[in-house]
Design a protein around this motif. Structure first.
Motif, PDB file in Angstrom:
ATOM      1  N   ILE A 134       0.842  -1.206   0.000  1.00 57.46           N
ATOM      2  CA  ILE A 134       0.000   0.000   0.000  1.00 57.46           C
ATOM      3  C   ILE A 134       0.874   1.251   0.000  1.00 57.46           C
ATOM      4  CG2 ILE A 134      -1.635   1.353   1.376  1.00 57.46           C
ATOM      5  CD1 ILE A 134      -2.813  -1.373   2.299  1.00 57.46           C
ATOM      6  N   ALA A 135       1.908   1.259   0.856  1.00 55.63           N
ATOM      7  CA  ALA A 135       2.809   2.409   0.920  1.00 55.63           C
ATOM      8  C   ALA A 135       3.547   2.618  -0.405  1.00 55.63           C
ATOM      9  CB  ALA A 135       3.813   2.210   2.057  1.00 55.63           C
ATOM     10  N   ARG A 136       3.874   1.529  -1.088  1.00 52.75           N
ATOM     11  CA  ARG A 136       4.581   1.622  -2.367  1.00 52.75           C
ATOM     12  C   ARG A 136       3.687   2.140  -3.478  1.00 52.75           C
ATOM     13  NH1 ARG A 136       5.230  -1.285  -7.001  1.00 52.75           N
ATOM     14  NH2 ARG A 136       3.842  -2.989  -6.373  1.00 52.75           N
ATOM     15  N   VAL A 195       3.689   2.252  10.988  1.00 55.22           N
ATOM     16  CA  VAL A 195       4.864   3.079  11.283  1.00 55.22           C
ATOM     17  C   VAL A 195       6.071   2.594  10.493  1.00 55.22           C
ATOM     18  CG1 VAL A 195       6.520   3.696  13.091  1.00 55.22           C
ATOM     19  CG2 VAL A 195       4.071   3.829  13.553  1.00 55.22           C
ATOM     20  N   GLN A 196       6.280   1.284  10.439  1.00 54.13           N
ATOM     21  CA  GLN A 196       7.405   0.726   9.691  1.00 54.13           C
ATOM     22  C   GLN A 196       7.305   1.050   8.203  1.00 54.13           C
ATOM     23  OE1 GLN A 196      10.209  -0.848  10.835  1.00 54.13           O
ATOM     24  NE2 GLN A 196       9.446  -0.266  12.864  1.00 54.13           N
ATOM     25  N   ALA A 197       6.068   1.273   7.711  1.00 61.98           N
ATOM     26  CA  ALA A 197       5.858   1.622   6.302  1.00 61.98           C
ATOM     27  C   ALA A 197       5.982   3.117   6.044  1.00 61.98           C
ATOM     28  CB  ALA A 197       4.490   1.131   5.840  1.00 61.98           C
ATOM     29  N   GLY A 198       6.227   3.904   7.115  1.00 58.75           N
ATOM     30  CA  GLY A 198       6.465   5.327   6.941  1.00 58.75           C
ATOM     31  C   GLY A 198       5.287   6.233   7.225  1.00 58.75           C
ATOM     32  N   PHE A 199       4.254   5.712   7.867  1.00 58.97           N
ATOM     33  CA  PHE A 199       3.065   6.497   8.192  1.00 58.97           C
ATOM     34  C   PHE A 199       2.924   6.612   9.714  1.00 58.97           C
ATOM     35  CE2 PHE A 199       2.354   4.970   3.956  1.00 58.97           C
ATOM     36  CZ  PHE A 199       1.627   5.970   3.315  1.00 58.97           C
ATOM     37  N   PRO A 200       2.264   7.647  10.198  1.00 63.27           N
ATOM     38  CA  PRO A 200       2.123   7.814  11.645  1.00 63.27           C
ATOM     39  C   PRO A 200       1.145   6.812  12.254  1.00 63.27           C
ATOM     40  CG  PRO A 200       0.927   9.549  10.485  1.00 63.27           C
ATOM     41  CD  PRO A 200       1.713   8.805   9.446  1.00 63.27           C
ATOM     42  N   ALA A 201       1.464   6.370  13.457  1.00 64.80           N
ATOM     43  CA  ALA A 201       0.588   5.440  14.165  1.00 64.80           C
ATOM     44  C   ALA A 201      -0.771   6.049  14.442  1.00 64.80           C
ATOM     45  CB  ALA A 201       1.240   4.998  15.474  1.00 64.80           C
TER      46      ALA A 201
END
Length: 223
Positions: A134-136, A195-201
């Motif tokens: 999703i992040a990609r 969070v590991q994917a670069g988004f805030p918790a």
């Protein structure tokens, strides 16, 4: 706290597909799409991950006159029935069903203006793979709405949820719901993956007594 017990990743028999499609998801689907539309800035294309029998994209088309959806699933049987549903609903020009694995999709980076997914994460043995996809795939400023079941803390809590929300369903459907609850993530688990994917918790919260939701509002700043 209940330990996570995996259920089959793909429901790919005729019986499983029709059993799932026969369950009454209308209220949940309507609410999910309404929540998506509240975040969405109108960008297209939209990716629906784990579309199953295409109930979510069909409901999206009913609620919005705009937007095209690419809906993917790893179950051929689900997609076969989903295509029938799309045809019957009259949305073949706006919904494209694609046989693909949400853990490793063929689309280039930043292919989608919006991504939505309802109740796929609990099927995946390592859900972080889907979160990373999703992040990609999301464009900068794109909309994300992912919702799934929340794992109960005790068997008693699980059984109470099954009784409350599937008490009138068949024994098999009740068993499916109980197994899905047991396979679901906790709020802390999905927050860590996000969070590991670069988004805030903070984008992930508990939204009902049995669901968590990851929501990112579209800003219209896609490149």
């Amino acid at each position: 706290m209940l330990q996570r017990i995996l259920e089959p990743e793909v429901m790919d028999t005729h019986e499983e597909a029709h059993g799932y499609d026969a369950m009454d998801h209308r209220e949940v689907n309507e609410r999910f799409v309404a929540d998506f539309l509240a975040l969405w800035d109108g960008g297209s294309p939209i990716l629906d991950l784990g579309t199953g029998t295409a109930q979510i994209p069909i409901e999206f088309c009913r609620q919005s006159p705009l937007g095209k959806v690419i809906a993917v699933d790893a179950s051929q049987q689900m997609l076969l029935l989903g295509q029938q549903n799309v045809n019957n609903a009259g949305f073949t020009q706006r919904i494209e069903l694609v046989f693909q694995d949400a853990k490793q999709l063929s689309y280039p980076d930043q292919s989608f203006a919006a991504i939505m997914s309802n109740s796929i994460i609990h099927h995946i043995p390592n859900p972080d793979t889907v979160v990373r996809e999703i992040a990609r795939l999301i464009q900068p400023g794109g909309t994300i709405l992912v919702r799934d079941l929340l794992r109960p803390t005790t068997l008693e809590e699980r059984d109470a949820l099954v009784s409350l929300y599937a008490g009138s369903a068949t024994p098999h459907q009740q068993q499916m719901f109980a197994e899905s609850l047991h396979a679901a993530l906790t709020l802390a688990e999905i927050q860590e993956m996000v969070v590991q994917a670069g988004f805030p918790a903070s984008g992930v919260s508990q939204t009902t007594d049995r669901h968590w939701t990851w929501a990112v509002a579209g800003t219209g700043t896609r490149t």
